[in-house]
Write a protein that holds these residues in place. Structure first.
Motif: not given
Lengths: 322, 382
Positions: B300-321
């Protein structure tokens, strides 16, 4: 018609007048013009009806042929070629057709369902055996050294598939027979890492990863031979094109990579720095191979619980938390 | 023999042959009397422990516990937390950590309502009891989704400042670490010039820096940046131990925010254009020691259209990972058998569940799928 009138005249006059006693017409008039007019008989009696109808005599039909067939007859002679089903010539109690539950399926006589479907009654095993025996004289022996599939694949790596059509029409050509498919295992081609990558990019979706097979289908030329030549040309061109290294290929960036290579990525820099943090300059600790493969799997195969868990285990081990 | 006798003499209230049973504390099965998280271990998993009211106020008065949970605390008249196995796992890792090595980043992930924030709260308590300096962000997405106020930064050109959010975080930081900051002698490494007349000189205490940010909200974001640097320096020097806890860490790497670069709210900015982002990315970097980072990624920290998975790589993105790698991902699971039973008994004990017809727990388990948050929601009406 004649008979009918005669029969009418046979009915006693008194009874007929009795039927019509409520009629305003005098009964005597009817009797006088009996032969001239048809009678409108409103109250037909059952007895007269039955006497009037006559069942037609059934025609003389011989018994079905299968009843006269010998048990050891030559079936190939009875049914020599493809033919629509005929109930009298097939000595089998075949039934076919959809019926509601607990009803009997229709038998073979006058059964359109059986006639609609194609049958293979002309291709019974003894007939096939007989035909094969007859064809044997035209065959050559199977080549030696090609018994197993591995041998065949080794000596004839390219598989060639096309179709021939036979039909009874004024023309013997079928446009579909021009289509040619060639199949080949990618491992049969001698390609290095760069060439293989380039080959796969050029061939696109024609490569099957599971079977390691490439498939080229050509149908743009009007003749089979032309299409075959074209397919072989394509294969040759692809092979040589993938082996050449163009000048611009050296400017490939990380963003252009089709897979994640740990050695070209930030992960290598950070993990090496983490491991060497605070250590004297000479000693260099490299991240373990297990961790490297875990990161690569995580990136290449996509993220799932299993890969994340493996990554966690490797990191815990690498950082000495286990 | 003599020793044994003397040992008996220590307990004078129980006679040698007395029939009086030794006094036993009456503790429910689902509770533990061990209220200090430092002593929590595997045997406490699934049990509830109580947080002291004053301490709760000190640690979580500015946020850190979910609002619905706060409400429940009021209803139940006690603040009880369940000891989850993931919290114990992280504590064990921390106990094993060599603090001379770069900080280890732990990343909690899991479905909504699995208990990420509650585990954070438990660990914050643990860190506080263990003498860690807490850098606790109760919920980072709040800054980007519901900023209190935004305006162009005075010191960084082209950046957007969230002065009120920054100042209130500093208040939170101060309330959590007040004792530690006043007691310790940690000085500032260099002089910070805020304006012509305002400066924080080298050698002054950390708390002075924090106070400056609270009093002058205009400089709060810059103070936070300075504070993070100083904390890193002090920790690396071994003067303090630091525990970084950031809930909703993925919001630092989002594509977009609801912070705008203009007052007409036309041009939303990316998180890296917000002055608050950099300091917290900075403190989660690996280049310091004597600390620990516990972060969480929240869908829920993501914007509405980016809530497909709760796994870390997806949520962090490339830069965050790439920033966090190598980190230790820790999955928050739903309740297992024991934790679920314990939770149900706790609710029954609190008379929150009054309708205990046969099979009610099975029904609740089925309906909630053992998800802690869903179970709490369901039990509101039972």
């Amino acid at each position: 018609m004649l008979k009918k009138i005669n029969l009418n005249s046979l009915i006693p006059l008194a009874q007929r007048t009795c039927f019509r006693n409520y009629s305003q017409e005098p009964a005597a008039v009817e009797t006088v013009h009996d032969d001239d007019f048809r009678v409108l008989n409103l109250r037909k009696t059952k007895g007269t009806q039955q006497q009037l109808s006559r069942r037609p005599k059934p025609p003389d039909v011989p018994p079905p042929r299968y009843k006269q067939m010998a048990v050891d007859q030559d079936w190939g002679a009875v049914w020599p070629g493809p033919k629509t089903f005929h109930p009298a010539s097939v000595p089998l109690p075949v039934r076919q057709g959809w019926v509601p539950l607990n009803k009997t399926v229709p038998g073979k006589f006058a059964n359109a369902e059986l006639m609609k479907i194609p049958n293979f009654l002309h291709l019974t095993p003894p007939v096939i055996a007989k035909q094969c025996e007859a064809l044997k004289q035209f065959c050559t022996p199977f080549p030696k050294g090609l018994e197993t599939e591995e041998q065949q694949e080794k000596h004839f790596p390219v598989q060639f598939i096309s179709s021939d059509y036979v039909h009874g029409l004024p023309t013997i050509r079928n446009p579909l027979s021009r289509i040619v498919t060639i199949k080949l295992k990618l491992s049969q081609l001698k390609l290095d890492e760069h060439a293989r990558d380039k080959f796969l990019r050029l061939i696109g979706e024609r490569y099957n990863e599971e079977t390691d097979e490439i498939t080229i289908v050509t149908d743009r030329c009007p003749l089979k031979q032309q299409n075959f030549d074209y397919a072989m040309y394509l294969l040759t061109a692809l092979y040589h094109e993938s082996r050449t290294v163009e000048e611009w290929e050296s400017s490939k960036q990380e963003g252009d990579m089709e897979y994640y290579n740990w050695h070209n990525n930030q992960s290598k820099v950070t993990s090496t720095e983490v491991l060497n943090w605070g250590l004297p300059g000479d000693s260099k600790v490299e991240p373990p191979q297990e961790y490297i493969s875990c990161v690569e799997n995580l990136m290449n195969e996509g993220e799932n619980e299993y890969n994340i868990n493996k990554y966690k285990e490797s990191v815990v081990k690498m950082l000495g938390l286990a | 023999m003599l020793l044994r006798r003397s040992s008996r003499l220590i307990k004078p209230h129980i006679g040698l042959y007395s029939t009086v049973v030794e006094p036993k504390l009456n503790v429910d099965e689902f509770r533990t009397i061990e209220d200090n998280p430092v002593n929590h271990s595997k045997q406490h998993i699934g049990k509830y422990y109580k947080i002291d009211d004053g301490l709760k106020r000190k640690l979580f008065s500015q946020g850190g516990l979910p609002k619905k949970y706060e409400k429940q605390i009021k209803t139940f008249n006690e603040a009880c937390l369940m000891v989850r196995p993931q919290a114990i796992e992280i504590m064990e890792y921390i106990n094993r950590t060599d603090f001379s090595k770069p900080v280890v980043r732990y990343l909690l992930y899991g479905e909504r309502g699995a208990g990420k924030t509650m585990t954070m709260a438990h660990l914050a308590h643990y860190g506080h009891e263990n003498g860690f300096c807490l850098v606790h962000v109760p919920y980072a997405p709040d800054w980007y989704k519901r900023p209190k106020e935004f305006g162009p930064s005075a010191t960084h050109e082209g950046m957007v400042d969230l002065p009120l959010d920054a100042a209130s975080w500093l208040i939170h930081f101060k309330s959590q670490n007040n004792d530690l900051l006043t007691k310790s002698e940690v000085g500032i490494s260099k002089t910070y010039d805020w304006s012509k007349r305002e400066q924080t000189t080298a050698g002054s205490k950390l708390i002075e820096l924090v106070d400056h940010g609270i009093n002058r909200a205009k400089y709060a974001s810059d103070v936070i940046a300075a504070l993070m640097d100083e904390i890193k320096i002090a920790s690396t020097a071994g003067k303090i131990k630091t525990m970084v806890l950031i809930d909703g860490y993925n919001s630092f790497f989002n594509e977009q925010t609801r912070v705008f670069s203009d007052t007409r709210k036309k041009h939303p900015v990316t998180p890296d254009k917000v002055t608050l982002t950099q300091p917290f990315i900075n403190i989660t970097n690996f280049d310091w020691c004597n600390g620990v980072c516990v972060l969480s990624v929240d869908i829920f920290g993501m914007l509405g259209w980016e809530r497909e998975s709760y796994l870390p790589r997806y949520l962090l993105g490339k830069e965050g990972f790439e920033h966090l790698d190598p980190f230790v991902p820790i999955k928050m699971d739903k309740y297992d058998e024991r934790q679920f039973d314990s939770c149900i008994s706790y609710y029954v004990n609190r008379k929150w569940i009054q309708n205990t017809a046969q099979g009610f727990d099975k029904e609740l388990k089925f309906l909630s799928n053992s998800n802690p948050y869903k179970l709490m929601e369901l039990c509101n009406s039972v």
